[in-house]
Design a protein around this motif. Structure first.
Motif, PDB file in Angstrom:
ATOM      1  N   ARG A 164       0.850  -1.182   0.000  1.00 24.37           N
ATOM      2  CA  ARG A 164       0.000   0.000   0.000  1.00 24.37           C
ATOM      3  C   ARG A 164       0.886   1.232   0.000  1.00 24.37           C
ATOM      4  O   ARG A 164       1.801   1.358   0.813  1.00 24.37           O
ATOM      5  N   GLY A 165       0.651   2.128  -0.942  1.00 23.42           N
ATOM      6  CA  GLY A 165       1.403   3.366  -1.006  1.00 23.42           C
ATOM      7  C   GLY A 165       1.106   4.261   0.181  1.00 23.42           C
ATOM      8  O   GLY A 165       0.007   4.237   0.737  1.00 23.42           O
ATOM      9  N   ALA A 166       2.093   5.094   0.543  1.00 23.21           N
ATOM     10  CA  ALA A 166       1.917   5.972   1.698  1.00 23.21           C
ATOM     11  C   ALA A 166       0.797   6.984   1.491  1.00 23.21           C
ATOM     12  O   ALA A 166       0.205   7.454   2.460  1.00 23.21           O
ATOM     13  N   GLY A 167       0.487   7.305   0.243  1.00 27.33           N
ATOM     14  CA  GLY A 167      -0.563   8.273  -0.040  1.00 27.33           C
ATOM     15  C   GLY A 167      -1.884   7.651  -0.440  1.00 27.33           C
ATOM     16  O   GLY A 167      -2.767   8.356  -0.951  1.00 27.33           O
ATOM     17  N   ASP A 168      -2.056   6.365  -0.212  1.00 25.38           N
ATOM     18  CA  ASP A 168      -3.267   5.659  -0.637  1.00 25.38           C
ATOM     19  C   ASP A 168      -4.368   5.838   0.400  1.00 25.38           C
ATOM     20  O   ASP A 168      -4.232   5.432   1.559  1.00 25.38           O
ATOM     21  N   TRP A 169      -5.508   6.412  -0.037  1.00 28.65           N
ATOM     22  CA  TRP A 169      -6.624   6.645   0.883  1.00 28.65           C
ATOM     23  C   TRP A 169      -7.224   5.357   1.434  1.00 28.65           C
ATOM     24  O   TRP A 169      -7.925   5.388   2.457  1.00 28.65           O
ATOM     25  N   VAL A 170      -6.974   4.216   0.781  1.00 27.97           N
ATOM     26  CA  VAL A 170      -7.599   2.972   1.242  1.00 27.97           C
ATOM     27  C   VAL A 170      -7.116   2.576   2.642  1.00 27.97           C
ATOM     28  O   VAL A 170      -7.757   1.763   3.314  1.00 27.97           O
ATOM     29  N   GLU A 171      -6.028   3.181   3.101  1.00 27.61           N
ATOM     30  CA  GLU A 171      -5.556   2.934   4.467  1.00 27.61           C
ATOM     31  C   GLU A 171      -6.639   3.251   5.493  1.00 27.61           C
ATOM     32  O   GLU A 171      -6.677   2.653   6.575  1.00 27.61           O
ATOM     33  N   HIS A 172      -7.536   4.174   5.166  1.00 28.78           N
ATOM     34  CA  HIS A 172      -8.540   4.619   6.126  1.00 28.78           C
ATOM     35  C   HIS A 172      -9.850   3.832   6.040  1.00 28.78           C
ATOM     36  O   HIS A 172     -10.802   4.132   6.765  1.00 28.78           O
ATOM     37  N   VAL A 173      -9.911   2.829   5.162  1.00 26.16           N
ATOM     38  CA  VAL A 173     -11.096   1.989   5.083  1.00 26.16           C
ATOM     39  C   VAL A 173     -11.151   1.079   6.318  1.00 26.16           C
ATOM     40  O   VAL A 173     -10.146   0.452   6.663  1.00 26.16           O
ATOM     41  N   PRO A 174     -12.286   0.988   7.020  1.00 26.39           N
ATOM     42  CA  PRO A 174     -12.356   0.113   8.191  1.00 26.39           C
ATOM     43  C   PRO A 174     -12.161  -1.348   7.799  1.00 26.39           C
ATOM     44  O   PRO A 174     -12.806  -1.841   6.881  1.00 26.39           O
ATOM     45  N   HIS A 175     -11.291  -2.042   8.488  1.00 21.71           N
ATOM     46  CA  HIS A 175     -11.013  -3.443   8.172  1.00 21.71           C
ATOM     47  C   HIS A 175     -11.865  -4.347   9.050  1.00 21.71           C
ATOM     48  O   HIS A 175     -11.386  -5.004   9.971  1.00 21.71           O
ATOM     49  N   LEU A 176     -13.147  -4.345   8.730  1.00 19.58           N
ATOM     50  CA  LEU A 176     -14.155  -5.119   9.442  1.00 19.58           C
ATOM     51  C   LEU A 176     -15.035  -5.800   8.412  1.00 19.58           C
ATOM     52  O   LEU A 176     -15.036  -5.443   7.238  1.00 19.58           O
ATOM     53  N   ASP A 177     -15.813  -6.786   8.847  1.00 19.72           N
ATOM     54  CA  ASP A 177     -16.787  -7.384   7.956  1.00 19.72           C
ATOM     55  C   ASP A 177     -17.959  -7.939   8.764  1.00 19.72           C
ATOM     56  O   ASP A 177     -17.841  -8.182   9.959  1.00 19.72           O
ATOM     57  N   ALA A 178     -19.086  -8.096   8.074  1.00 18.28           N
ATOM     58  CA  ALA A 178     -20.278  -8.634   8.733  1.00 18.28           C
ATOM     59  C   ALA A 178     -21.213  -9.210   7.683  1.00 18.28           C
ATOM     60  O   ALA A 178     -21.303  -8.689   6.568  1.00 18.28           O
ATOM     61  N   ALA A 179     -21.900 -10.289   8.023  1.00 20.34           N
ATOM     62  CA  ALA A 179     -22.903 -10.867   7.139  1.00 20.34           C
ATOM     63  C   ALA A 179     -24.123  -9.954   7.123  1.00 20.34           C
ATOM     64  O   ALA A 179     -24.577  -9.479   8.159  1.00 20.34           O
ATOM     65  N   LEU A 180     -24.642  -9.689   5.914  1.00 23.97           N
ATOM     66  CA  LEU A 180     -25.789  -8.804   5.785  1.00 23.97           C
ATOM     67  C   LEU A 180     -26.572  -9.162   4.531  1.00 23.97           C
ATOM     68  O   LEU A 180     -26.030  -9.116   3.421  1.00 23.97           O
ATOM     69  N   PHE A 181     -27.835  -9.559   4.701  1.00 30.24           N
ATOM     70  CA  PHE A 181     -28.720  -9.823   3.565  1.00 30.24           C
ATOM     71  C   PHE A 181     -28.111 -10.793   2.559  1.00 30.24           C
ATOM     72  O   PHE A 181     -28.165 -10.580   1.348  1.00 30.24           O
ATOM     73  N   GLY A 182     -27.481 -11.855   3.037  1.00 32.25           N
ATOM     74  CA  GLY A 182     -26.982 -12.896   2.149  1.00 32.25           C
ATOM     75  C   GLY A 182     -25.638 -12.611   1.526  1.00 32.25           C
ATOM     76  O   GLY A 182     -25.164 -13.393   0.697  1.00 32.25           O
ATOM     77  N   THR A 183     -24.984 -11.508   1.891  1.00 30.44           N
ATOM     78  CA  THR A 183     -23.643 -11.240   1.382  1.00 30.44           C
ATOM     79  C   THR A 183     -22.800 -10.743   2.550  1.00 30.44           C
ATOM     80  O   THR A 183     -23.237 -10.770   3.697  1.00 30.44           O
TER      81      THR A 183
END
Length: 342
Positions: A271-290
């Motif tokens: 991951r690049g130092a300037g990549d905004w994806v760093e701030h995406v929450p690294h969580l998951d949950a089942a919801l409506f079949g996905t």
């Protein structure tokens, strides 16, 4: 992870096993987790109108061909070029000049597949695939279709040019730009779920099988997966006949660890130092079949991938000419893994 498998939120306990003595200490973390998941759910439910697609150019159906084979590779290219040319004429006749321009350019390319309907599907080969010793397959992320294909092609071209410069004498290379699935829009509900990846995974697995039947028998194949494309690659990874699996700017792969991918490939992440994806929450949950969210950060120590330095670039800069990330990807594809900067 098996296709379609659902996973609950990390850290939850079976009913009746809570330790009430420690509940107050965990409440802030629980609130944060619920808040972040709520934000993901809100994005997945409330944003559809923002990402709604406009009218799409009409196009003929794709050419119907047998799976590609070495002996018929030129004929495969020619058939899909002809289809792209027809799609360009159809788009122009209906006033879609920009779409027609992209398709006219594709009508001069080496196409393993082309479908101009809807957002469009394209599989383009750069180089001599039948004789390549090293093959890189690029899998794109969100907002990639024929209308934005030039941007995706530029990444494949940059890698191909670098490989040609640095490949040892006698080592032949090829790059495949695989736009083989309908990518989610950045401002759409599907970008926060695994649904599109689960649909795309069988197509990617089938493509790799076809690729192995066309490429040189002992070719080294590297799968380079950007952003949401890393979710696609992770869903397809189990048993996939590739040598390297690389996650670039990944929001998560839908697996807790690299071992969960059940692949023989070396698993890399950057991951690049300037990549905004760093701030995406690294969580998951089942919801409506996905599954909403994508779990463990692939560059974290607990994930267990081979993390390499990607420089200061942003989310779209991993293949930028002259970048540290492009230099490292070139080494991985060539098999010079001992030279990779961690």
């Amino acid at each position: 992870m098996e296709q379609g498998r659902e996973r609950g939120t990390p850290g939850t306990r079976p009913a009746g096993t809570e330790n009430t003595a420690h509940r107050p200490a965990h409440r802030p973390a629980g609130r944060l987790r619920r808040g972040l998941l709520a934000a993901l759910v809100a994005a997945a439910v409330a944003v559809p109108l923002a990402g709604a697609a406009g009218p799409q150019a009409p196009a003929p159906p794709p050419a119907r061909l047998a799976p590609p084979a070495v002996a018929g590779l030129d004929a495969t290219y020619a058939a899909h070029r002809a289809n792209a040319a027809e799609a360009a004429r159809t788009a122009a006749d209906h006033g879609y000049r920009d779409r027609a321009a992209v398709e006219r350019a594709l009508a001069r390319a080496q196409l393993l597949y082309f479908d101009g309907r809807g957002a469009g599907l394209v599989t383009e080969v750069l180089g001599d695939l039948a004789h390549a010793d090293r093959v890189a397959v690029l899998v794109p992320g969100s907002d990639t279709g024929i209308d934005t294909y030039d941007r995706f092609r530029a990444t494949a071209l940059a890698l191909h040019q670098r490989l040609n410069r640095e490949a040892p004498t006698g080592v032949r290379t090829a790059v495949v730009a695989w736009l083989g699935y309908e990518t989610p829009g950045t401002a759409s509900p599907s970008v926060a779920t695994t649904g599109r990846a689960e649909e795309a995974a069988p197509e990617l697995r089938a493509f790799v099988e076809d690729l192995r039947s066309v490429a040189a028998p002992r070719a080294r194949v590297s799968l380079l997966c950007h952003s949401y494309g890393s979710v696609v690659c992770a869903r397809a990874a189990a048993g996939l006949d590739v040598d390297d699996l690389v996650f670039l700017g990944s929001p998560g792969t839908g697996t807790d660890t690299a071992a969960d991918l059940r692949t023989r490939a070396r698993v890399w992440a950057a991951r690049g130092a300037g990549d905004w994806v760093e701030h995406v929450p690294h969580l998951d949950a089942a919801l409506f079949g996905t599954t909403v969210g994508f779990g463990t950060d692939p560059v974290s120590e607990e994930y267990g991938a081979r993390v390499f330095a990607a420089g200061d670039g942003g989310h779209s800069d991993y293949f930028a000419p002259g970048s540290l990330s492009l230099a490292t990807l070139t080494r991985i594809v060539l098999g010079h893994t001992q030279e990779v900067t961690r």
